[in-house]
Write a protein that holds these residues in place. Sequence first.
Motif, PDB file in Angstrom:
ATOM      1  N   THR A   2       0.805  -1.225   0.000  1.00  0.00           N
ATOM      2  CA  THR A   2       0.000   0.000   0.000  1.00  0.00           C
ATOM      3  C   THR A   2       0.836   1.272   0.000  1.00  0.00           C
ATOM      4  OG1 THR A   2      -0.128  -0.053   2.426  1.00  0.00           O
ATOM      5  CG2 THR A   2      -1.925  -1.105   1.188  1.00  0.00           C
ATOM      6  N   PHE A   3       2.160   1.154   0.257  1.00  0.00           N
ATOM      7  CA  PHE A   3       2.963   2.373   0.362  1.00  0.00           C
ATOM      8  C   PHE A   3       4.444   2.045   0.245  1.00  0.00           C
ATOM      9  CE2 PHE A   3       4.940   5.845   2.932  1.00  0.00           C
ATOM     10  CZ  PHE A   3       4.508   6.907   2.157  1.00  0.00           C
ATOM     11  N   ASP A   4       5.165   2.863  -0.528  1.00  0.00           N
ATOM     12  CA  ASP A   4       6.603   2.699  -0.670  1.00  0.00           C
ATOM     13  C   ASP A   4       7.293   3.720   0.232  1.00  0.00           C
ATOM     14  OD1 ASP A   4       9.208   2.408  -1.366  1.00  0.00           O
ATOM     15  OD2 ASP A   4       8.941   2.650  -3.520  1.00  0.00           O
ATOM     16  N   PHE A   5       7.797   3.257   1.377  1.00  0.00           N
ATOM     17  CA  PHE A   5       8.396   4.166   2.347  1.00  0.00           C
ATOM     18  C   PHE A   5       9.669   4.812   1.822  1.00  0.00           C
ATOM     19  CE2 PHE A   5       5.674   1.548   5.018  1.00  0.00           C
ATOM     20  CZ  PHE A   5       5.102   2.500   5.836  1.00  0.00           C
ATOM     21  N   SER A   6      10.456   4.087   1.028  1.00  0.00           N
ATOM     22  CA  SER A   6      11.698   4.665   0.514  1.00  0.00           C
ATOM     23  C   SER A   6      11.410   5.809  -0.456  1.00  0.00           C
ATOM     24  CB  SER A   6      12.549   3.592  -0.173  1.00  0.00           C
ATOM     25  OG  SER A   6      11.862   3.026  -1.269  1.00  0.00           O
ATOM     26  N   GLU A   7      10.268   5.754  -1.132  1.00  0.00           N
ATOM     27  CA  GLU A   7       9.905   6.816  -2.078  1.00  0.00           C
ATOM     28  C   GLU A   7       9.728   8.151  -1.365  1.00  0.00           C
ATOM     29  OE1 GLU A   7       5.972   6.933  -4.180  1.00  0.00           O
ATOM     30  OE2 GLU A   7       7.225   6.309  -5.869  1.00  0.00           O
ATOM     31  N   MET A   8       9.329   8.107  -0.087  1.00  0.00           N
ATOM     32  CA  MET A   8       9.125   9.332   0.681  1.00  0.00           C
ATOM     33  C   MET A   8      10.416   9.823   1.331  1.00  0.00           C
ATOM     34  SD  MET A   8       6.112  10.377   0.273  1.00  0.00           S
ATOM     35  CE  MET A   8       6.174  11.649   1.522  1.00  0.00           C
ATOM     36  N   CYS A   9      11.489   9.049   1.230  1.00  0.00           N
ATOM     37  CA  CYS A   9      12.787   9.466   1.764  1.00  0.00           C
ATOM     38  C   CYS A   9      13.647   9.937   0.605  1.00  0.00           C
ATOM     39  CB  CYS A   9      13.467   8.307   2.495  1.00  0.00           C
ATOM     40  SG  CYS A   9      12.557   7.741   3.949  1.00  0.00           S
ATOM     41  N   GLN A  10      13.905  11.229   0.564  1.00  0.00           N
ATOM     42  CA  GLN A  10      14.605  11.815  -0.582  1.00  0.00           C
ATOM     43  C   GLN A  10      16.008  11.243  -0.749  1.00  0.00           C
ATOM     44  OE1 GLN A  10      13.138  14.749  -2.501  1.00  0.00           O
ATOM     45  NE2 GLN A  10      14.495  13.713  -3.896  1.00  0.00           N
ATOM     46  N   SER A  11      16.658  10.930   0.372  1.00  0.00           N
ATOM     47  CA  SER A  11      18.049  10.472   0.331  1.00  0.00           C
ATOM     48  C   SER A  11      18.134   9.042   0.848  1.00  0.00           C
ATOM     49  CB  SER A  11      18.935  11.385   1.177  1.00  0.00           C
ATOM     50  OG  SER A  11      18.726  12.744   0.829  1.00  0.00           O
ATOM     51  N   ALA A  12      18.825   8.185   0.115  1.00  0.00           N
ATOM     52  CA  ALA A  12      18.928   6.772   0.492  1.00  0.00           C
ATOM     53  C   ALA A  12      20.388   6.342   0.508  1.00  0.00           C
ATOM     54  CB  ALA A  12      18.132   5.907  -0.483  1.00  0.00           C
ATOM     55  N   PHE A  13      20.728   5.529   1.523  1.00  0.00           N
ATOM     56  CA  PHE A  13      22.077   4.999   1.673  1.00  0.00           C
ATOM     57  C   PHE A  13      21.965   3.484   1.770  1.00  0.00           C
ATOM     58  CE2 PHE A  13      21.968   9.256   3.397  1.00  0.00           C
ATOM     59  CZ  PHE A  13      23.092   9.851   2.828  1.00  0.00           C
ATOM     60  N   LEU A  14      22.640   2.797   0.847  1.00  0.00           N
ATOM     61  CA  LEU A  14      22.541   1.344   0.777  1.00  0.00           C
ATOM     62  C   LEU A  14      23.894   0.727   1.085  1.00  0.00           C
ATOM     63  CD1 LEU A  14      20.884  -1.172   0.120  1.00  0.00           C
ATOM     64  CD2 LEU A  14      21.406  -0.810  -2.300  1.00  0.00           C
ATOM     65  N   MET A  15      23.905  -0.145   2.111  1.00  0.00           N
ATOM     66  CA  MET A  15      25.124  -0.840   2.521  1.00  0.00           C
ATOM     67  C   MET A  15      25.002  -2.312   2.124  1.00  0.00           C
ATOM     68  SD  MET A  15      25.465   1.218   6.180  1.00  0.00           S
ATOM     69  CE  MET A  15      27.240   1.194   6.325  1.00  0.00           C
ATOM     70  N   GLN A  16      25.846  -3.153   2.653  1.00  0.00           N
ATOM     71  CA  GLN A  16      25.744  -4.587   2.357  1.00  0.00           C
ATOM     72  C   GLN A  16      24.378  -5.117   2.783  1.00  0.00           C
ATOM     73  OE1 GLN A  16      29.057  -6.465   4.415  1.00  0.00           O
ATOM     74  NE2 GLN A  16      29.935  -7.101   2.462  1.00  0.00           N
ATOM     75  N   ILE A  17      23.708  -5.848   1.896  1.00  0.00           N
ATOM     76  CA  ILE A  17      22.417  -6.459   2.225  1.00  0.00           C
ATOM     77  C   ILE A  17      22.389  -7.890   1.700  1.00  0.00           C
ATOM     78  CG2 ILE A  17      21.002  -4.357   2.342  1.00  0.00           C
ATOM     79  CD1 ILE A  17      20.242  -4.876  -0.592  1.00  0.00           C
ATOM     80  N   LYS A  18      21.512  -8.691   2.286  1.00  0.00           N
ATOM     81  CA  LYS A  18      21.406 -10.095   1.869  1.00  0.00           C
ATOM     82  C   LYS A  18      20.832 -10.223   0.466  1.00  0.00           C
ATOM     83  CE  LYS A  18      21.034 -11.949   6.553  1.00  0.00           C
ATOM     84  NZ  LYS A  18      20.193 -12.657   7.554  1.00  0.00           N
ATOM     85  N   ASP A  19      19.892  -9.314   0.106  1.00  0.00           N
ATOM     86  CA  ASP A  19      19.276  -9.383  -1.222  1.00  0.00           C
ATOM     87  C   ASP A  19      19.949  -8.382  -2.167  1.00  0.00           C
ATOM     88  OD1 ASP A  19      18.297  -7.420   0.412  1.00  0.00           O
ATOM     89  OD2 ASP A  19      16.215  -7.602  -0.209  1.00  0.00           O
ATOM     90  N   GLY A  20      21.291  -8.433  -2.194  1.00  0.00           N
ATOM     91  CA  GLY A  20      22.057  -7.477  -2.983  1.00  0.00           C
ATOM     92  C   GLY A  20      21.918  -7.622  -4.480  1.00  0.00           C
ATOM     93  N   ASN A  21      21.349  -8.731  -4.946  1.00  0.00           N
ATOM     94  CA  ASN A  21      21.139  -8.906  -6.393  1.00  0.00           C
ATOM     95  C   ASN A  21      19.685  -8.690  -6.802  1.00  0.00           C
ATOM     96  OD1 ASN A  21      20.058 -11.130  -5.193  1.00  0.00           O
ATOM     97  ND2 ASN A  21      21.096 -12.658  -6.489  1.00  0.00           N
ATOM     98  N   ASN A  22      18.880  -8.158  -5.884  1.00  0.00           N
ATOM     99  CA  ASN A  22      17.466  -7.899  -6.171  1.00  0.00           C
ATOM    100  C   ASN A  22      17.345  -6.514  -6.816  1.00  0.00           C
ATOM    101  OD1 ASN A  22      14.705  -7.397  -6.181  1.00  0.00           O
ATOM    102  ND2 ASN A  22      14.354  -8.279  -4.160  1.00  0.00           N
TER     103      ASN A  22
END
Length: 512
Positions: A446-466
């Motif tokens: 129902t809602f994309d929370f990252s879309e409402m965050c203007q700035s995003a920082f991505l570090m190591q994640i388990k689903d890094g190929n998604n």
Amino acid sequence: MQFNLKTSSELVKKLTNKIQLGEENHIARISLAYSLAKGATYDSDIPTDSKQKEYKDNTFFGNYKDYYISLICQKYQIHKDDTNVKKYLKWHVDKGLEMIDMFFEENKNVSGIEFLLDHIEVGIDNINENEASFDFVKNKNVSIKEKESFVEPVKILIGEQEGKDIYFTPNNTSIYGNCHMAIAGQSGAGKSYFARKVLERIIAESKGQVNFLYLDFKGMTESDKTNSDYKAFFKTTNATLIDTPKDSFPVNPLSFINNINDRDKIVGIGRFVDIIAKYANLGNVQKQHLKDATKLAFDNILDGTYPTLHDILENLYEIAGDKPSSLTQILIGLTEIELFDNSKYGDFINQNYYLSLSGDLSKEVRFTATFLVIYYLYNTFMNMDKVPIEENYSGLRYVLLIDEAHNVFKEKKSQEILEKLLREVRSQGVSVMLVSQGIEEFNQPTFDFSEMCQSAFLMQIKDGNNWKAISKFLGAGEKQRNKINRSMESIKPRQAISNINEFDFGEIFNTK
């Protein structure tokens, strides 16, 4: 009756471009509805520009002429054949254009589509009268003073690459539409450490004028409390640790309610009941019992102070008996270990707090207590004036950081309040930082929370190929796909990629 309404062609063109509506008749319809929804009432004709835009009836009304006329007739209690209908229609179109134009002048960081979505949401809430609503309630009686904002560049050191420092200024409105931030990284990637460093630098850059609440859903461990990084964080920010259930959070959660104005008091009680009802899964009977018990608690206070959750529980026993229920259990959970300091009325917004939510608390109690605090924050800041924007820098008052935010994303009950918070507090000088272990959780059905965050920082994640999830999180397109995929294949702990404008999109840097 033909109307063929005329209005300012300059404003029509300006706002059509701002909201990206395409056809110019749409903004006229929106302005009519907006002025009515905001309660504007005809007083005198509005002077219009020499250049006028004329709408033929079929262009303006489409197939809904009777509907628009009925709105005017209902507003002014007149018949559809009354000669004043045309005058009122024109006035509300002109007035609505003025009001929308003023809104964008005061909220330069709000996009046209965000304006539409926010007001469509309000309309849907009004239609769904039986659904819980979490709009803020007016309370000019609150003892909290207007919190001044820091209206200068908040330039934050976030990392380095090849010995060159990287800075980021989230309150620069010429670059960013809001100050919200999303940080994602698996356990051990350094996301919480990075988030704390960002907080430290915001406090330092604002000379302590900006304050924060750090919500830690996993709770601090004993080793965390002796960790040198945590000790440095508390010393640098002068933050106070609230270690639940041992410590009480310094606010009476009922003090967002106006205890003087009867109408606002009833609305505020309704909001409180809605929050409890959401987490206790209350039926209509229990919900009414809670509302009656809360109202009675306020009625019994005659000295201008506020009742407590314990007062409400005692009233509930009198109204509904002492038979255990989901309602009494959650109120008992909130009161038996004194989660709130009921003598405090919210001055915590002028200090820095770290709220550690222990796993010893039940899930229902943790979430209810958390969102009573979040709603208190939301309501308090929404009752303040909007922050100024000076030389493209938006004022900043406060930061709400939610660590382990995936706990919130997964709870449908929590999403509505958090969504409303993200949409509305940006103009009030509040930055929300969402820190989570992964990225898929940010994108809910129902809602994309990252879309409402203007700035995003991505570090190591388990689903890094998604790629699908990553592209949404960073707002990346196909052109950046290969670069981002290469970065995610070689990224190490304490490293990140980002979408900030001050650094190359998708390029790896070392966090600091």
